[in-house]
Design a protein around this motif. Structure first.
Motif, short mmCIF file in Angstrom:
data_model
loop_
_atom_site.label_atom_id
_atom_site.label_comp_id
_atom_site.label_asym_id
_atom_site.label_seq_id
_atom_site.Cartn_x
_atom_site.Cartn_y
_atom_site.Cartn_z
N GLY A 73 -66.95 -3.09 26.74
CA GLY A 73 -66.30 -4.56 26.75
C GLY A 73 -65.35 -4.74 25.95
O GLY A 73 -65.24 -6.03 25.88
N THR A 74 -64.73 -3.98 25.16
CA THR A 74 -63.78 -4.28 24.37
C THR A 74 -62.52 -3.38 24.65
O THR A 74 -62.24 -2.43 23.91
N PRO A 75 -61.94 -3.56 25.73
CA PRO A 75 -60.72 -2.71 26.03
C PRO A 75 -59.41 -2.56 24.86
O PRO A 75 -59.13 -3.72 24.43
N SER A 76 -58.68 -1.57 24.88
CA SER A 76 -57.73 -1.57 23.94
C SER A 76 -56.51 -2.09 24.72
O SER A 76 -56.28 -2.23 25.86
N LYS A 77 -55.81 -2.94 23.93
CA LYS A 77 -54.73 -3.87 24.26
C LYS A 77 -53.48 -3.93 23.42
O LYS A 77 -53.50 -3.40 22.25
N GLY A 78 -52.32 -4.10 24.25
CA GLY A 78 -50.99 -4.37 23.24
C GLY A 78 -50.29 -2.91 22.78
O GLY A 78 -50.80 -1.66 23.37
N LEU A 79 -49.26 -3.11 22.07
CA LEU A 79 -48.41 -1.90 21.86
C LEU A 79 -49.29 -0.72 21.12
O LEU A 79 -48.89 0.32 21.29
N MET A 80 -50.10 -1.17 20.07
CA MET A 80 -50.67 -0.09 19.15
C MET A 80 -52.06 0.04 19.67
O MET A 80 -53.04 0.76 19.21
N GLN A 81 -52.44 -0.58 20.98
CA GLN A 81 -53.86 -0.50 21.65
C GLN A 81 -55.07 -0.68 20.70
O GLN A 81 -55.77 0.31 20.45
N THR A 82 -55.21 -1.71 20.19
CA THR A 82 -56.11 -2.13 19.30
C THR A 82 -57.22 -3.05 20.18
O THR A 82 -56.98 -3.60 21.24
N ILE A 83 -58.51 -2.64 19.70
CA ILE A 83 -59.52 -3.32 20.40
C ILE A 83 -59.81 -4.68 19.89
O ILE A 83 -59.50 -4.87 18.59
N GLY A 84 -60.22 -5.62 20.23
CA GLY A 84 -60.56 -6.97 19.84
C GLY A 84 -61.02 -7.07 18.51
O GLY A 84 -60.59 -7.80 17.67
N PRO A 85 -62.38 -6.65 18.21
CA PRO A 85 -62.87 -6.60 16.98
C PRO A 85 -61.97 -6.02 15.76
O PRO A 85 -61.72 -6.62 14.74
N THR A 86 -61.31 -4.78 16.13
CA THR A 86 -60.48 -4.35 15.17
C THR A 86 -59.12 -5.27 14.86
O THR A 86 -58.61 -5.58 13.67
N PHE A 87 -58.93 -5.88 15.91
CA PHE A 87 -57.59 -6.85 15.98
C PHE A 87 -58.00 -7.90 15.00
O PHE A 87 -57.28 -8.48 14.19
N ASN A 88 -59.15 -8.63 15.10
CA ASN A 88 -59.60 -9.61 14.64
C ASN A 88 -59.80 -9.24 13.09
O ASN A 88 -59.54 -10.04 12.30
N SER A 89 -60.03 -8.15 12.76
CA SER A 89 -60.38 -7.76 11.27
C SER A 89 -59.04 -7.54 10.73
O SER A 89 -59.02 -7.92 9.26
N TYR A 90 -57.98 -7.07 11.34
CA TYR A 90 -56.85 -6.59 10.45
C TYR A 90 -55.54 -7.32 10.98
O TYR A 90 -54.61 -7.20 10.23
N SER A 91 -55.81 -8.35 11.53
CA SER A 91 -54.57 -9.37 11.81
C SER A 91 -54.30 -10.17 10.69
O SER A 91 -55.34 -10.45 10.01
N LEU A 92 -53.16 -10.87 10.54
CA LEU A 92 -52.82 -11.89 9.67
C LEU A 92 -53.04 -13.09 10.14
O LEU A 92 -52.89 -13.45 11.18
#
Length: 582
Positions: A518-537
């Motif tokens: 339920g958390t597909p990889s997305k975008g240029l560097m193919q991050t999943i939602g939880p990872t993106f939320n943790s490491y985004s600024l």
């Protein structure tokens, strides 16, 4: 030994015919006699004798918890806090310490005669579980923070209390639980020592923290003092020496890049590389700065009192002697032709070099240097006036060349020579043969090798460096992520994006295990939602925005793998293998 009891066993009630209780009259008489003579025959209630209490004669003394000794308290609770009023045996009986004295061979730990009243010291170090020392420590701190007592230092009258923190092969830092446990244990041991030795209460307890494990707060709060072999070092230098020891014994320079970020002074240089500065000079500078360890937030503005009474300043810890020597090397008065040559070679910044031609500026500069020599604290404004950042980098290179001419091509010795505060002409053999100097040379060499390894990692270009808008995007993402925009990092990000999304910012992976969860990889560097939320600024929260996605991907990769060059796919391509996802 019974662990975890809430209180001492109750006395048998009247008429209770427990083992050892024979009748009311005989039992009570025997009980009274036992209570009267027990203190004279043995250590009461499992408590020990601690020899050599300050201010008393050579006889042994009972050590009681304060509230029990006064008769105002009851038996200690099940699990005792680290409190100096309790003996190690009491802490072990309550489960605070795990008693291993009967299973690990306490007899293998050297004991000292009770007549020896010298003050104990404490030694703390990390030790790989695969290569344990032949000497059994008094205390072993497991990775979960559990403390085992393998030898009771008080019954052994030990004069060097050894505390070892176990670690796995390749592990650099102790766990948080170990750090907390080590601080508590060292605090407890130092308080026990100070309560029984008057000189320790006045001068502090000696702590040999070999791997910089004990926190600075614990050292300061308990007035812990360094061993004689480190008495001439500042607190910051002792920390660097300990970290270098820790790093070396944990596997050295082949660790991930990020493992070294907090070591020495890496990351505090914010002046571009000089045109004439070689890779070796740059690494030597990092070794010098690493040993001195300037203030992390304003390295070039560091003003620090040295144990010898003088002041050291700047990123490289310049002394007044060294600054005067550098000025003398330019001539008295400075040779204009020499200064012009140094400007042309990129060894002196032009604006600062022009000031050196001014006799009034030069006079005040020398007064500033003499002020450092005499132990007068300089102001921040003086430091900025006479040692601007670019001038510090130039003087650092010049000082390294002078020391190199004196001690040869030995990075550890060069760094140690600069840290001594002496000019090259003042150095002699004894500056490199003392126990303190040997530690500094070893740590300086480790810092130099680490700096060299970091250079090679940062400079290795794997893949292609994009141009135009793609390059600008990567540079922006790297900068916002706090990662240097080197050619190697530009190429690494480009390689990851090419393989993960083919530069499609709207790419969504709907077929792999992440998608199934339920958390597909997305975008240029193919991050999943939880990872993106943790490491985004903050302000970059759109997973399909190219910049936002790239920032999160870069920060995740560096956090997990230590550097972009250590990402599995980049490492695989560098080794001639197929790309692997990260």
């Amino acid at each position: 030994m019974v662990q975890g009891t809430d209180k001492a066993p109750d006395k048998p009630a009247s008429g209770d015919h427990s083992v050892g209780h024979v009748g009311d009259d005989a039992g009570s008489t025997r009980q009274r006699l036992s209570e009267q003579v027990a203190p004279e025959l043995s250590s009461p209630g499992g408590r020990e004798y601690f020899p050599g209490r300050a201010g008393q004669d050579a006889s042994l003394r009972h050590i009681y918890p304060m509230e029990i000794a006064s008769g105002t308290g009851s038996a200690p609770p099940a699990r005792l806090e680290f409190n100096a009023t309790y003996t190690p045996v009491e802490l072990a009986k309550s489960g605070t310490l795990i008693d291993k004295t009967n299973t690990s061979g306490e007899h293998r730990i050297e004991s000292t005669p009770a007549t020896d009243k010298s003050t104990p010291k404490i030694t703390v170090e990390l030790q790989n579980v695969t290569t344990p020392s032949s000497q059994t420590p008094h205390f072993l701190v497991r990775q979960n923070g559990q403390i085992e007592m393998h030898g009771n230092p008080e019954t052994l009258n030990s004069k060097d209390i050894k505390v070892v923190l176990e670690r796995q092969e390749g592990q650099l830092n102790p766990t948080e639980a170990q750090t907390k446990a080590a601080d508590e244990l060292v605090t407890y041991l130092s308080q026990r020592i100070k309560s029984n030795y008057q000189d320790a209460a006045v001068l502090g307890v000696e702590l040999n923290d070999k791997d910089n494990v004990v926190s600075a707060q614990t050292e300061q709060a308990n007035n812990l003092r360094p061993p004689r072999s480190q008495a001439g070092m500042t607190e910051q230098t002792r920390e660097s020496v300990g970290e270098a020891n820790r790093f070396s014994s944990a596997g050295g320079v082949d660790m991930p890049h990020a493992q070294t970020d907090n070591m020495g002074s890496f990351g505090t240089r914010d002046v571009p590389r000089q045109p004439s500065e070689t890779d070796k000079q740059m690494a030597l500078k990092e070794a010098v700065a690493g040993l001195f360890r300037p203030d992390s937030t304003a390295a070039y503005e560091t003003v620090r009192k040295h144990p010898d009474g003088s002041y050291r300043v700047g990123r490289y810890g310049f002394s007044g002697n060294q600054l005067l020597s550098l000025l003398d090397s330019l001539g008295d008065p400075p040779d204009p032709a020499l200064i012009e040559r140094l400007i042309k070679e990129g060894k002196l910044p032009k604006g600062f070099a022009e000031k050196l031609k001014n006799p009034e500026f030069l006079k005040k500069f020398k007064e500033f240097a003499k002020k450092l020599q005499s132990g007068q604290e300089p102001s921040k404004d003086e430091l900025k006036q006479f040692l601007p950042k670019d001038a510090q980098e130039s003087f650092g290179s010049m000082l390294i060349e002078q020391m190199q001419g004196k001690v040869g091509d030995n990075p550890g010795a060069i760094a140690t020579a600069i840290l001594s505060g002496k000019s090259a002409s003042e150095l002699n053999q004894s500056d490199f043969t003392t126990p303190e100097a040997k530690q500094l040379i070893s740590a300086g060499q480790q810092l130099y090798e680490t700096a060299t390894k970091r250079q090679s990692t940062e400079q290795q270009v794997v893949g292609n460096i994009p141009q135009g808008e793609r390059r600008q995007l990567i540079e922006q993402a790297l900068t916002l992520s706090g990662v240097p925009a080197t050619d190697a990092n530009l190429a690494a990000v480009n390689l990851i994006v090419e393989h993960e999304s083919a530069w499609d910012p709207n790419a969504v992976n709907n077929w792999d295990s992440n998608a199934a969860a339920g958390t597909p990889s997305k975008g240029l560097m193919q991050t999943i939602g939880p990872t993106f939320n943790s490491y985004s600024l903050p302000g970059h929260k759109n997973i399909l925005n190219p910049l936002d996605n790239m920032i999160a991907g870069i920060r995740y990769a560096v956090s997990r793998y230590g550097s972009l060059q250590n990402v599995p796919g980049v490492k695989a391509i560098a080794g001639g293998l197929a790309y692997r996802g990260y």
